[in-house]
Scaffold this active site. Structure first.
Site, PDB file in Angstrom:
ATOM      1  N   VAL A   1      18.587  43.877  52.499  1.00 59.81           N
ATOM      2  CA  VAL A   1      18.131  44.393  53.749  1.00 59.81           C
ATOM      3  C   VAL A   1      19.149  45.225  54.535  1.00 59.81           C
ATOM      4  O   VAL A   1      18.874  45.466  55.622  1.00 59.81           O
ATOM      5  CB  VAL A   1      17.675  43.471  54.701  1.00 59.81           C
ATOM      6  CG1 VAL A   1      16.240  42.430  54.078  1.00 59.81           C
ATOM      7  CG2 VAL A   1      18.680  42.278  55.163  1.00 59.81           C
TER       8      VAL A   1
ATOM      9  N   THR B   1      23.475  35.034  49.046  1.00 67.28           N
ATOM     10  CA  THR B   1      23.755  35.735  50.209  1.00 67.28           C
ATOM     11  C   THR B   1      22.842  37.190  49.990  1.00 67.28           C
ATOM     12  O   THR B   1      23.317  38.150  49.370  1.00 67.28           O
ATOM     13  CB  THR B   1      25.069  35.903  50.491  1.00 67.28           C
ATOM     14  OG1 THR B   1      25.663  36.621  49.173  1.00 67.28           O
ATOM     15  CG2 THR B   1      25.926  34.938  50.638  1.00 67.28           C
ATOM     16  N   PRO B   2      21.578  36.896  50.531  1.00 67.01           N
ATOM     17  CA  PRO B   2      20.635  38.083  50.143  1.00 67.01           C
ATOM     18  C   PRO B   2      20.687  39.493  51.293  1.00 67.01           C
ATOM     19  O   PRO B   2      19.905  40.089  51.244  1.00 67.01           O
ATOM     20  CB  PRO B   2      19.396  37.531  50.201  1.00 67.01           C
ATOM     21  CG  PRO B   2      19.509  36.444  51.150  1.00 67.01           C
ATOM     22  CD  PRO B   2      20.806  35.915  50.892  1.00 67.01           C
ATOM     23  N   GLU B   3      21.699  39.167  52.170  1.00 68.51           N
ATOM     24  CA  GLU B   3      21.777  40.253  53.140  1.00 68.51           C
ATOM     25  C   GLU B   3      21.802  41.567  52.691  1.00 68.51           C
ATOM     26  O   GLU B   3      21.291  42.675  53.347  1.00 68.51           O
ATOM     27  CB  GLU B   3      23.203  39.930  54.051  1.00 68.51           C
ATOM     28  CG  GLU B   3      22.892  38.829  54.875  1.00 68.51           C
ATOM     29  CD  GLU B   3      23.436  37.644  54.407  1.00 68.51           C
ATOM     30  OE1 GLU B   3      24.074  36.738  55.043  1.00 68.51           O
ATOM     31  OE2 GLU B   3      23.394  37.474  53.006  1.00 68.51           O
ATOM     32  N   ILE B   4      22.514  41.884  51.387  1.00 66.10           N
ATOM     33  CA  ILE B   4      22.691  43.308  50.952  1.00 66.10           C
ATOM     34  C   ILE B   4      21.331  44.030  50.656  1.00 66.10           C
ATOM     35  O   ILE B   4      21.112  45.179  50.796  1.00 66.10           O
ATOM     36  CB  ILE B   4      23.519  43.234  49.736  1.00 66.10           C
ATOM     37  CG1 ILE B   4      23.891  44.715  49.436  1.00 66.10           C
ATOM     38  CG2 ILE B   4      22.680  42.618  48.586  1.00 66.10           C
ATOM     39  CD1 ILE B   4      25.001  45.321  50.317  1.00 66.10           C
TER      40      ILE B   4
END
Length: 265
Positions: free
Chosen positions: A143, A138-141
Site C-alpha cells: 500500500v 509486513t505487507p505495508e509495501i
C-alpha cells in the site's frame, strides 16, 4: 473484565489468577491499532505492573481470525496537524519499548494473523504462542508504506536477508515458518491455544519476579552492546543478582532439595 483507554471496548483488561490479559477488541476492524488502542495497551501494561498479584501479562486479539492487522489505515492521516500526527505515530514506538521495559514477563497469545504493526507487537513480547492457521508478515509495501518502527525489532529477530525479504516483498509466512525463523516460540492447534498459553504463562509466574525483572533488563540492555562491553556489564548484573534475597533462597532450596519460596526481592 474492564475496558482500558478512551474508546469503549477497544482494549479489555482482565486478571485471571496471576495473569493480566490485555485484549485488542476491534474484531470488525481486524483488531487494528488505533491511537486509542495504543494508549489503552500502554495503560494496561502500567496497570498490570502496579498490581502485585499480577505476575505475567498476556496480549491477544479478540475473535479467532486476527491477532492484529497493524495500523488503522483509516486513521493514518490525522486531523490535528502534521507535528501532532507525527507524535501520535511515535506512540507506537513507545508502546514497543514499553513492552520491553516492563518489569513483568509478557506472552503474546497469537489467535490469528499478525501483520505489520501487529507482528511488531508479537516481537515486542518476550514469548509468543500462535495458532497453526496464523499468518505473519509486513505487507505495508503493497500500500506504498514501509514497516519503519517495527523493523527495528524484526532486525533483532532474524538475519538481514530474511528481514529484507519480508519487508521488501510483503509476503506472508505461515505459522510453522514463523516458528522456524524464531518469530514465535510455539505453534499449536486452535483448540490447544489457551492451554499452551496458560502453561507457559504459569511457568513464568512461578519464577522469582525480582530476578526475572533484573534478568530481562540485562538481556535487552546487553543486546545492543559490543561483546566486551556486554560481558563487563553482565558481570556487574550477576553481582547484583547474587545479592538478591531470592538468589539465596533458590540456592538453599536446591541444596535442601525442596521447592523455593520466592519473596520477589
Amino acid at each position: 473484565m474492564e475496558v482500558v483507554g478512551e474508546a469503549a471496548g477497544e482494549v479489555r483488561y482482565e486478571v485471571q489468577g496471576a495473569q493480566a490479559h490485555l485484549t485488542i477488541d476491534r474484531p470488525k476492524a481486524r483488531n487494528a491499532l488505533s491511537p486509542a488502542v495504543v494508549r489503552g495497551l500502554i495503560s494496561g501494561l502500567e496497570r498490570a505492573e502496579a498490581d502485585a498479584a499480577v505476575r505475567v501479562v498476556v496480549l491477544t486479539g479478540a475473535g479467532e481470525k486476527v491477532f492484529c492487522a497493524g495500523g488503522d489505515l483509516g486513521q493514518m492521516a490525522g486531523d490535528e496537524g502534521f507535528l501532532a500526527t507525527h507524535e501520535g505515530r511515535r506512540s507506537y514506538g513507545k508502546l514497543l519499548s514499553r513492552f520491553q521495559e516492563a518489569r513483568k514477563p509478557t506472552v503474546a497469545r497469537v489467535n490469528g494473523h499478525a501483520l505489520a504493526g501487529g507482528l511488531g507487537l508479537v516481537l515486542a513480547c518476550d514469548l509468543a504462542v500462535a495458532v497453526e492457521g496464523a499468518d505473519f508478515g509486513t505487507p505495508e509495501i503493497d500500500v506504498g508504506l514501509f514497516p519503519m518502527m517495527m523493523m527495528a525489532l524484526l532486525q533483532r529477530h532474524v538475519g538481514r536477508k530474511r528481514a529484507l525479504e519480508l519487508v521488501l516483498t510483503g509476503d506472508r509466512l505461515p505459522a510453522r515458518e514463523a516458528l522456524a525463523l524464531g518469530l514465535v516460540n510455539r505453534v499449536v492447534p486452535a483448540a490447544e491455544l489457551d492451554a499452551a498459553v496458560g502453561a507457559l504463562a504459569g511457568k513464568l509466574a512461578g519464577k522469582s519476579q525480582a530476578v526475572m525483572a533484573l534478568g530481562r533488563r540485562a538481556f535487552f540492555t546487553a543486546e545492543d552492546m559490543p561483546l566486551p562491553a556486554a560481558l563487563e556489564y553482565l558481570a556487574s548484573q550477576l553481582s547484583l543478582n547474587v545479592l538478591a534475597d531470592d538468589a539465596g533462597e533458590g540456592i538453599s532450596a536446591f541444596l535442601e532439595k525442596r521447592p523455593p519460596k520466592w519473596n520477589d526481592r
